[in-house]
Enzyme design. Structure first.
Site, PDB file in Angstrom:
ATOM      1  N   GLU A  77      37.936  39.633  47.420  1.00 38.06           N
ATOM      2  CA  GLU A  77      39.040  38.434  46.690  1.00 38.06           C
ATOM      3  C   GLU A  77      40.576  38.590  46.458  1.00 38.06           C
ATOM      4  O   GLU A  77      40.899  37.814  46.752  1.00 38.06           O
ATOM      5  CB  GLU A  77      38.126  37.986  45.759  1.00 38.06           C
ATOM      6  CG  GLU A  77      36.473  36.571  46.322  1.00 38.06           C
ATOM      7  CD  GLU A  77      35.216  38.250  46.800  1.00 38.06           C
ATOM      8  OE1 GLU A  77      36.035  38.886  46.613  1.00 38.06           O
ATOM      9  OE2 GLU A  77      34.671  37.548  47.075  1.00 38.06           O
ATOM     10  N   HIS A 104      26.721  34.538  38.744  1.00 38.45           N
ATOM     11  CA  HIS A 104      26.766  33.850  39.818  1.00 38.45           C
ATOM     12  C   HIS A 104      26.939  32.132  39.994  1.00 38.45           C
ATOM     13  O   HIS A 104      26.839  31.284  40.736  1.00 38.45           O
ATOM     14  CB  HIS A 104      25.559  33.814  40.718  1.00 38.45           C
ATOM     15  CG  HIS A 104      26.152  35.044  41.515  1.00 38.45           C
ATOM     16  ND1 HIS A 104      26.060  36.299  41.888  1.00 38.45           N
ATOM     17  CD2 HIS A 104      25.812  35.196  43.601  1.00 38.45           C
ATOM     18  CE1 HIS A 104      26.490  37.403  42.148  1.00 38.45           C
ATOM     19  NE2 HIS A 104      26.126  36.741  43.550  1.00 38.45           N
TER      20      HIS A 104
END
Ligand SMILES: Cc1ncc(C[n+]2csc(CCOP(=O)(O)OP(=O)(O)O)c2C)c(N)n1
Ligand SMILES: [Mg+2]
Lengths: 284, 363
Positions: free
Chosen positions: B99, B168
């Site tokens: 990322e 998450h």
């Protein structure tokens, strides 16, 4: 930035935070850019420039290959030996090799990350090219104290990376004489070490070559007098830049503080400041 | 439904900063002229997102999509299904799990003339890219003294997907909306998802686009034609005069549920779906509060220094004198996101807690 032909005056003005600075005094010493000279920063976070440089090159390839609007290009992405320890750089190298991105990572390896010597900050410090080779990137080591050598080694690499649309990696060995910043007592190295490198100074070496006659193995293309005149000229340019910056106006908070925040400003992007001081609300 | 407030469209389509060069803005129309929300072309939220991206990619070759599993896998959540077939691997790009690397790379690409769409599998994973998305994208224009902008869209799932645990289940709006220089859209339904994403791609600033795994399968009528929803224009999801419920993204549905339950007791709540957080359509909130004099803000991120806090600050600044009760907020509970089903349900805002808040105000 000077090597890119950027006017020393606007650089000095940015260093001193003036409106005439290259980033209008909003970027500062670490954040200088020039659209005109295709100079894309200046990024204050060590290592963060490596994905960005990769992206500039990605776009260049995309323009050549997908849009068919540009020639093959290559991006030179500079970083220090300290920056090679950042995770972002490893991600960037992987992406560049994987996608065939024409970016050359040039490690300005001056042996120190601030005050931490290279053998204390990075593993396998005498084989940095492995860091490029590990990702399948053509990697070379260059003695940066010999300027002609730098040109001779860089030219073919730049041509190859541009031509093949592949990344490159250069361990460019150099040194710095001054401290890392204004407040650096330099306890981490000896004066002898600094002197040793001053004895191998790259500019002195080049000068020697240019002064010596061809018979003596040099080029014989300038004289001592010309060199003195050149030095004076350089000093004048620097002093002009200092004068320019010192006499330049500070950015005006009325006009400069809030501009350039958004390319497309809209109502209500920021909380209204009018009411912070209890002023009357025009919506009522 | 009509909106309580129609912003001045000329303000939305003001001049583009010269750093951006030639730039074609879409045409925005008043809410009353938008294509109907009613109809029988029922498609999923994920399909609406795909339509938005595909339409813009057909229109403009500088737009490309990159992210983990977006191409050959057809999208981890099937948002980009079929797009590889249409646009090919040079424009629908599978990235490694990097990322930080690919977000930064796309910012460089945006500085060099492209319009990247960066898909984060989840906004939770954007945290490892926090440096480029917060330090580079929104500050580039300012730090360069107006020399370079950064037209880029970051998008992905935001909020608790359902028993995914603490790492998450991030709601990043509370963290990221703090940063000036970015815009943030959080659509609550397929119609808005398409119209807002198209606007996001056409916007010359970095746009953080927050979707929700829990809504990707939601179906609603989405017009086939192209339309653009201007940023900073809230939607009245339900009209009422008792209490104003303000929200964005998934909790808008909790507000509507709560409002319907309260209506059975004769309490008619107005529900505002903000659609974008930056800009935040405070004018529509003020308009509504002047009618109801009471407001509950529902926010699925944490309460401390979050978007609800900001909204309530602005409400107090703008219409304190119109309030008959202090503004009330319903957030997630101030703990890490739990895993167990029951705990997670107790953690999130829901219709019960909104009903309780409204009853508390009216008591
Ligand atoms: C992420 C990050 N950590 C720390 C710093 C502070 N810092 C600025 S320069 C520097 C040393 C960099 O060393 P190197 O990459 O070798 O560059 P050099 O100055 O030697 O050219 C440090 C630690 C920073 N700017 N960014
Ligand atoms: Mg160094």
């Amino acid at each position: 930035m000077l090597a890119y032909g950027i006017d020393p005056k606007v650089i000095m003005a940015e260093l001193t935070g003036r409106e005439a600075g290259i980033s209008k005094g909003k970027g500062g010493s670490m954040h200088m850019f020039s659209t005109e000279h295709k100079f894309y920063g200046g990024h204050g976070i060590v290592g963060a420039q490596t994905p960005l440089g990769t992206g500039l090159a990605f776009a260049a390839r995309y323009k050549w290959e997908v849009l068919e609007t540009g020639p093959k290009q290559v991006c030179l992405c500079y970083l220090g030996d300290g920056a090679i320890d950042q995770g972002a750089f490893h991600e960037a190298k992987n992406l560049a090799s994987l996608m065939g991105i024409p970016v050359i990572y040039i490690i300005e390896n001056n042996g120190y990350s601030m005050g931490t010597a290279i053998h204390r900050h990075t593993a396998n410090h005498d084989k940095l090219t492995m860091r490029g080779e590990a990702y399948g990137i053509k990697s070379i080591e260059i003695d940066g104290l010999d300027i002609r050598n730098v040109y001779d080694k860089m030219k073919p690499l730049v041509d190859e990376c541009r031509d093949l649309q592949r990344p490159g990696f250069v361990d460019l060995k150099t040194y710095r004489y001054q401290g890392h910043s204004m407040s650096d007592p330099q306890k981490y190295r000896t004066k002898d070490e600094v002197d040793e490198f001053k004895g191998k100074d790259s500019i002195a070496n080049l000068l020697d070559y240019l002064l010596k006659s061809e018979d003596e193995g040099g080029r014989g293309c300038i004289t001592e007098d010309e060199w003195k005149a050149m030095q004076k000229k350089i000093k004048d340019i620097v002093m002009d830049a200092v004068d320019f910056a010192e006499n330049a106006a500070d950015p005006d908070p009325e006009t400069e503080l809030v501009t350039d925040t958004y390319a497309l400003p809209m109502k209500n992007l920021s909380p209204s400041e009018t009411y912070h001081h209890g002023a009357k609300n025009p919506l009522l | 439904m009509t909106t309580a407030y129609t912003p001045d469209l000329s303000k939305i389509t003001s001049d583009i900063h010269p750093a951006i060069g030639t730039w074609e803005l879409p045409t925005f129309v008043a809410e009353s002229e938008m294509p109907s929300r009613e109809g029988d072309r029922l498609i999923q939220y994920r399909e609406a997102l795909r339509e938005a991206m595909s339409e813009e990619m057909r229109r403009d070759k500088t737009v490309f999509l990159i992210g983990e599993e977006v191409a050959e896998y057809n999208g981890a959540y099937k948002v980009s299904q079929g797009m590889l077939d249409e646009f090919g691997p040079k424009r629908i790009i599978d990235s490694p799990i990097s990322e930080n690397g690919f977000a930064g790379m796309c910012i460089g690409a945006a500085m060099n003339g492209l319009k990247p769409i960066v898909e984060f599998m989840s906004w939770s994973f954007s945290l490892v890219a926090a440096d480029p998305i917060l330090n580079n994208a929104p500050k580039m224009l300012y730090m360069s003294g107006g020399q370079w902008g950064c037209p880029i869209v970051f998008r992905g799932n935001d909020g608790a997907g359902g028993q995914l645990g603490s790492t998450h289940s991030w709601c990043v709006e509370g963290l990221y909306a703090n940063v000036p220089g970015l815009k943030m859209a959080i659509p609550s339904n397929p119609y808005d998802a398409k119209g807002l994403l198209k606007t996001a791609i056409r916007d010359p600033d970095p746009v953080f686009f927050l979707e929700s795994e829990r809504m990707l399968g939601d179906k609603a009528h989405v017009p086939e034609e192209e339309y653009y929803i201007p940023f900073g224009r809230a939607r009245v999801a339900r009209e009422g005069d008792a209490v104003t419920l303000v929200s964005w993204g998934r909790p808008v549905h909790f507000c509507v549920d709560a409002a319907e339950r309260l209506a059975q007791d004769g309490i008619e709540c107005e529900v505002l779906d903000m659609r974008t957080i930056r800009p935040l359509d405070i004018d529509s909130i003020v308009e509504s509060v002047k009618k109801t004099n009471r407001v509950v803000v529902v926010d699925q991120s944490w309460p401390f220094g979050g978007v609800a806090s900001e909204t309530i600050s602005q409400i107090c600044e703008h219409c304190f004198d119109w309030l008959d009760h202090q503004p009330v907020r319903v957030n997630t509970r101030d703990v890490p996101t739990p895993y167990a089903k029951g705990l997670e349900a107790a953690y999130l805002p829901n219709a019960d807690r909104i009903v309780e808040a409204v009853n508390g105000i009216l008591a």
